[in-house]
Write a protein that holds these residues in place. Structure first.
Motif, PDB file in Angstrom:
ATOM      1  N   TYR A  52       0.996  -1.109   0.168  1.00 37.70           N
ATOM      2  CA  TYR A  52      -0.007   0.020   0.034  1.00 37.70           C
ATOM      3  C   TYR A  52       1.025   1.427   0.022  1.00 37.70           C
ATOM      4  O   TYR A  52       1.643   1.266   0.813  1.00 37.70           O
ATOM      5  CB  TYR A  52      -0.983  -0.122   1.282  1.00 37.70           C
ATOM      6  CG  TYR A  52      -1.648   1.272   1.468  1.00 37.70           C
ATOM      7  CD1 TYR A  52      -1.567   1.903   2.657  1.00 37.70           C
ATOM      8  CD2 TYR A  52      -2.650   1.732   0.327  1.00 37.70           C
ATOM      9  CE1 TYR A  52      -2.374   3.149   2.655  1.00 37.70           C
ATOM     10  CE2 TYR A  52      -3.150   2.854   0.521  1.00 37.70           C
ATOM     11  CZ  TYR A  52      -3.213   3.671   1.839  1.00 37.70           C
ATOM     12  OH  TYR A  52      -3.754   4.748   1.927  1.00 37.70           O
ATOM     13  N   ILE A  53       0.742   1.969  -1.056  1.00 37.48           N
ATOM     14  CA  ILE A  53       2.091   3.014  -1.401  1.00 37.48           C
ATOM     15  C   ILE A  53       1.637   4.057  -0.280  1.00 37.48           C
ATOM     16  O   ILE A  53       2.536   4.858   0.246  1.00 37.48           O
ATOM     17  CB  ILE A  53       1.628   3.701  -2.832  1.00 37.48           C
ATOM     18  CG1 ILE A  53       1.959   2.610  -3.788  1.00 37.48           C
ATOM     19  CG2 ILE A  53       2.475   4.792  -2.961  1.00 37.48           C
ATOM     20  CD1 ILE A  53       3.159   1.836  -3.770  1.00 37.48           C
ATOM     21  N   GLY A  54       0.276   4.174   0.185  1.00 37.12           N
ATOM     22  CA  GLY A  54       0.130   5.301   1.464  1.00 37.12           C
ATOM     23  C   GLY A  54       1.011   5.262   2.684  1.00 37.12           C
ATOM     24  O   GLY A  54       1.491   6.215   3.124  1.00 37.12           O
ATOM     25  N   ASN A  55       1.161   4.139   3.038  1.00 38.81           N
ATOM     26  CA  ASN A  55       2.224   3.905   4.280  1.00 38.81           C
ATOM     27  C   ASN A  55       2.904   2.804   4.077  1.00 38.81           C
ATOM     28  O   ASN A  55       3.788   2.355   5.147  1.00 38.81           O
ATOM     29  CB  ASN A  55       1.051   3.618   5.525  1.00 38.81           C
ATOM     30  CG  ASN A  55       0.087   2.402   5.182  1.00 38.81           C
ATOM     31  OD1 ASN A  55       0.577   1.597   4.475  1.00 38.81           O
ATOM     32  ND2 ASN A  55      -0.850   2.182   6.199  1.00 38.81           N
ATOM     33  N   SER A  56       3.163   2.421   3.045  1.00 34.80           N
ATOM     34  CA  SER A  56       4.323   1.147   2.616  1.00 34.80           C
ATOM     35  C   SER A  56       4.163   0.037   3.343  1.00 34.80           C
ATOM     36  O   SER A  56       4.962  -0.804   3.355  1.00 34.80           O
ATOM     37  CB  SER A  56       5.755   1.837   2.888  1.00 34.80           C
ATOM     38  OG  SER A  56       6.145   3.031   2.047  1.00 34.80           O
ATOM     39  N   ARG A  57       2.910  -0.239   3.801  1.00 37.47           N
ATOM     40  CA  ARG A  57       2.631  -1.585   4.393  1.00 37.47           C
ATOM     41  C   ARG A  57       2.626  -2.602   3.493  1.00 37.47           C
ATOM     42  O   ARG A  57       2.069  -2.501   2.164  1.00 37.47           O
ATOM     43  CB  ARG A  57       1.188  -1.827   5.212  1.00 37.47           C
ATOM     44  CG  ARG A  57       0.922  -2.907   5.727  1.00 37.47           C
ATOM     45  CD  ARG A  57      -0.444  -2.822   6.748  1.00 37.47           C
ATOM     46  NE  ARG A  57      -0.504  -4.082   7.202  1.00 37.47           N
ATOM     47  CZ  ARG A  57      -1.655  -4.341   8.208  1.00 37.47           C
ATOM     48  NH1 ARG A  57      -2.681  -3.349   8.207  1.00 37.47           N
ATOM     49  NH2 ARG A  57      -1.573  -5.565   8.635  1.00 37.47           N
ATOM     50  N   THR A  58       3.429  -3.672   3.874  1.00 37.75           N
ATOM     51  CA  THR A  58       3.318  -4.894   2.619  1.00 37.75           C
ATOM     52  C   THR A  58       2.764  -5.887   3.109  1.00 37.75           C
ATOM     53  O   THR A  58       2.338  -6.451   4.407  1.00 37.75           O
ATOM     54  CB  THR A  58       4.984  -5.039   2.602  1.00 37.75           C
ATOM     55  OG1 THR A  58       5.484  -5.845   3.898  1.00 37.75           O
ATOM     56  CG2 THR A  58       5.580  -3.808   1.987  1.00 37.75           C
ATOM     57  N   TYR A  59       2.245  -7.017   2.174  1.00 38.95           N
ATOM     58  CA  TYR A  59       1.560  -8.162   2.419  1.00 38.95           C
ATOM     59  C   TYR A  59       2.170  -9.265   1.529  1.00 38.95           C
ATOM     60  O   TYR A  59       2.616  -8.966   0.234  1.00 38.95           O
ATOM     61  CB  TYR A  59       0.283  -8.044   1.785  1.00 38.95           C
ATOM     62  CG  TYR A  59      -0.592  -6.710   2.513  1.00 38.95           C
ATOM     63  CD1 TYR A  59      -0.632  -5.632   2.015  1.00 38.95           C
ATOM     64  CD2 TYR A  59      -1.503  -7.167   3.765  1.00 38.95           C
ATOM     65  CE1 TYR A  59      -1.207  -4.515   2.537  1.00 38.95           C
ATOM     66  CE2 TYR A  59      -2.205  -6.000   4.109  1.00 38.95           C
ATOM     67  CZ  TYR A  59      -2.082  -4.555   3.627  1.00 38.95           C
ATOM     68  OH  TYR A  59      -2.532  -3.553   4.106  1.00 38.95           O
ATOM     69  N   TYR A 102      -8.470  -0.246  -0.893  1.00 39.34           N
ATOM     70  CA  TYR A 102      -9.619  -0.409  -0.139  1.00 39.34           C
ATOM     71  C   TYR A 102      -9.526  -0.017   1.317  1.00 39.34           C
ATOM     72  O   TYR A 102      -8.805  -0.696   2.276  1.00 39.34           O
ATOM     73  CB  TYR A 102     -10.283  -1.756  -0.224  1.00 39.34           C
ATOM     74  CG  TYR A 102     -10.641  -2.036  -1.675  1.00 39.34           C
ATOM     75  CD1 TYR A 102      -9.806  -2.484  -2.388  1.00 39.34           C
ATOM     76  CD2 TYR A 102     -12.032  -2.006  -1.915  1.00 39.34           C
ATOM     77  CE1 TYR A 102     -10.002  -2.955  -3.844  1.00 39.34           C
ATOM     78  CE2 TYR A 102     -12.344  -2.366  -3.199  1.00 39.34           C
ATOM     79  CZ  TYR A 102     -11.609  -2.838  -4.071  1.00 39.34           C
ATOM     80  OH  TYR A 102     -12.247  -3.353  -5.447  1.00 39.34           O
ATOM     81  N   GLY A 103      -9.630   1.165   1.566  1.00 36.38           N
ATOM     82  CA  GLY A 103      -9.285   1.943   2.746  1.00 36.38           C
ATOM     83  C   GLY A 103      -7.841   2.032   2.668  1.00 36.38           C
ATOM     84  O   GLY A 103      -7.340   2.721   1.843  1.00 36.38           O
TER      85      GLY A 103
END
Length: 126
Positions: A52-59, A102-103
């Protein structure tokens, strides 16, 4: 419009490493999701990793967790997939894709990603 170009694929022996870059051009501002999908011959596309580019969270998919790392270099508008400890079952076409968030989470479904690169082939030999 967003244009994505992957590179870095090729043949590699099991246990080896590859780093795949995906260069993005066009509209790259805002918060969205980037992902690496892969597809083996005769199989459905599988999401390997998302960010997620917004906060760099990865999955990560369970099959690549601990071996693959997705990252971004915003200054270069480039998404990376570092692949270590490669296995023959990692063989396939690797595609970077961009889709809506999504969010603050990212979908696992390919149909939620509307921009795709042309792909780069990774072949892991035993």
């Amino acid at each position: 419009q967003v244009h994505l170009v992957e590179s870095g694929g090729g043949p590699v022996q099991a246990g080896g490493s590859l780093r795949l870059p995906c260069v993005a051009s066009g509209s790259t501002g805002g918060a969205y999701c980037m992902a690496w999908f892969r597809q083996a011959p005769g199989k459905e596309p599988e999401r390997a990793a998302r960010i997620y580019i917004g906060n760099s969270r990865t999955y990560y998919a369970d099959s690549v967790k601990g071996r693959f790392t997705i990252s971004q270099d915003k200054a270069k508008s480039t998404l990376y997939l570092q692949m270590d400890s490669l296995k023959p079952e990692d063989t396939g076409g690797y595609y970077c894709a961009r889709g809506r968030a999504y969010g603050r989470t990212c979908s696992v479904a390919p149909y939620d990603y509307n921009y795709w690169g042309q792909g780069t082939q990774v072949t892991v030999s035993s």
